[in-house]
Design a protein around this motif. Sequence first.
Motif, PDB file in Angstrom:
ATOM      1  N   ASP A 465       0.853  -1.193   0.000  1.00  0.00           N
ATOM      2  CA  ASP A 465       0.000   0.000   0.000  1.00  0.00           C
ATOM      3  C   ASP A 465       0.896   1.253   0.000  1.00  0.00           C
ATOM      4  OD1 ASP A 465      -1.782   1.996   0.325  1.00  0.00           O
ATOM      5  OD2 ASP A 465      -2.757   1.210   2.110  1.00  0.00           O
ATOM      6  N   LYS A 467       0.246   4.343   0.539  1.00  0.00           N
ATOM      7  CA  LYS A 467      -0.045   5.235   1.667  1.00  0.00           C
ATOM      8  C   LYS A 467       0.651   4.722   2.934  1.00  0.00           C
ATOM      9  CE  LYS A 467      -4.498   6.921  -0.030  1.00  0.00           C
ATOM     10  NZ  LYS A 467      -5.941   7.026   0.248  1.00  0.00           N
ATOM     11  N   THR A 501      -2.665  10.930  11.412  1.00  0.00           N
ATOM     12  CA  THR A 501      -3.361   9.691  11.072  1.00  0.00           C
ATOM     13  C   THR A 501      -3.926   9.106  12.373  1.00  0.00           C
ATOM     14  OG1 THR A 501      -3.147   7.567   9.963  1.00  0.00           O
ATOM     15  CG2 THR A 501      -1.266   8.275  11.276  1.00  0.00           C
ATOM     16  N   TYR A 505      -3.198   2.764  12.150  1.00  0.00           N
ATOM     17  CA  TYR A 505      -2.319   2.798  10.986  1.00  0.00           C
ATOM     18  C   TYR A 505      -0.848   2.851  11.402  1.00  0.00           C
ATOM     19  CZ  TYR A 505      -6.266   3.497   7.822  1.00  0.00           C
ATOM     20  OH  TYR A 505      -7.412   3.336   7.097  1.00  0.00           O
TER      21      TYR A 505
END
Length: 583
Positions: A465, A467, A501, A505
């Motif tokens: 991913d 991100k 965030t 995460y």
Amino acid sequence: MQKHLHYFRLLSIFARLYIRCMRINDKWKYLIPVLLMAIVIIVMDGCSAFRAERERVRSLRSSIRADFIAYRFDSAISKAYRLNSMTSEYFCREDYLASLAYLGQGYLTKRDNDSIDYYFGRVRQLAEQYSDNWSMATMYNCMGIYYRRDEADADKAIKSFLTGLPYAYRAHDDILISNLKANLATTYYMRNDPDGLVYALDIYDIGDKRGDKYLKYNGAFAASYMYYMLGRFDSARYYVEQAIPFLETGGDKYSIWVLYGDILTACGEDDKALEYYSKAMSAVLTEKDPVGIDVFLSYGRFLKKRQMYDSSLFVLQRGILLADSTFNNINRYQLFKEAADVCMLMGDEEGYEYYMENYERFRDVIFNYEKEREISDMELSYLKNEYEQSLHLADKRLVRVLLVSLCVIVLLCLGWWGWHRRKEKALMDSLKSRREAFLAQNTAYPVKAAEKQTDSPSDDEDMSDPKMAALFMQLESLMKDRRVYADRNITREKLAELLSTNRTYVTKAVHAFTGMNLAAYINKFRIEEAVRVLSDISDTRQNKEIASDLGFSSVSNFYKLFSAATGISPAQFKARQQSKARQ
């Protein structure tokens, strides 16, 4: 600011030349810089004077155009002579051609045919030679006015206006385009031809969208003429009332007032119409302007309608005398026709025959009903189609340019996407290799059973991913550059806030790229710095102080984690480093 920058550049050039000249070992080495400085000053003054002259020329051209719009013809001619004296065929060529065109336009208002022929002859010769679209369009516009007004030839006038339109479009001059279209509309009105309405409405719409009062006035004036001819008096009244406010700053006041009077008469408002006819008559008799012949025609018709035959005939005769004295043939034949009708109503057979004879003579000259009308219509249709085709080709060129631009944008986007994908792949490969190296270097670092986590299928997904990869890179930057691990109160929530965030995460990113939990990841950086500190024998801090500075919760926790990572206690590690240093 630009002027000062220009001077600075010239001075820097002079400085470099001066340095080179100082290397010359002879008696002239001091004279050369002086000469160079004089040359630089002359060049700077010349550039400044040229820019000032160009600015004066542009200002003068704008002033001449404003004078023509406001019907200040004498002032416009005087300024056109000044513009002509300031320019030449080889210096400011466009402005020189503009001065010739303005002089031709000015003498057109004075009906000086010799001067008209001379200046427009020069304009045609030079404009064709140098491809000056603005001058060609201005010349064809003025010649169309001449054909319509002085020769009373509507067909030649329309040909001239249609020929000038493509030049005006290529010159990108909205005012000139609107003048040509307005003249086309009024000339079609002269021929009782409704084809001019499309030009009038086009000008009005453009002026209305752009908020340009002059374009809006031109379009409204021409549209009111066309709607009046078609018998749509409500529409004609709407548009003429849109044009009237422009009279405060310029415009053809005689024609506006007369047209408004005609429309009011058609709407049955005779008293209000008389007010505008009287205003127009007063202005024409005071200023003796040949443009006001329409005033005599319309006012004579109005008086005839009210059965004031003697007054009507007198007004019409005054109009005929003005047309004769100024060689203005516009509507002259209609003056004779109206005078003949009045004589018939008065029972004056001799007067009727005289005026009818002149009416038929001038009518045939104007329209050429018997010989040329069919051929002229074919030629005009050809010119109109040619003009419309040129606009269509311009539209097609615009579409092609837009399509090419769109293709270029798509290719650039695809190239950027491919570059981004390659960069992303390189980043992922780098992170994977860093994770493997990290794990290889820390195999000796035992973690509590509660802290160990087995790999799950989602780890590979997290690593792929972009991100998540970007989040881990930001976390690494926080640890290495800002040393957030040295804060003993650092928590998962604080890290999530610093990274903008959520805490889940943060935990996922650490586990995906290091295989460790967050606490072990933070302690790794603390222990690495502890090793560096203890290796420096010049650092005299005690272990308790080191533990506090590096963010360990206590000295015992520091001893425990350090011993687990290195296999020896901090004190033993430092003793070994001191022993190595003494050897």
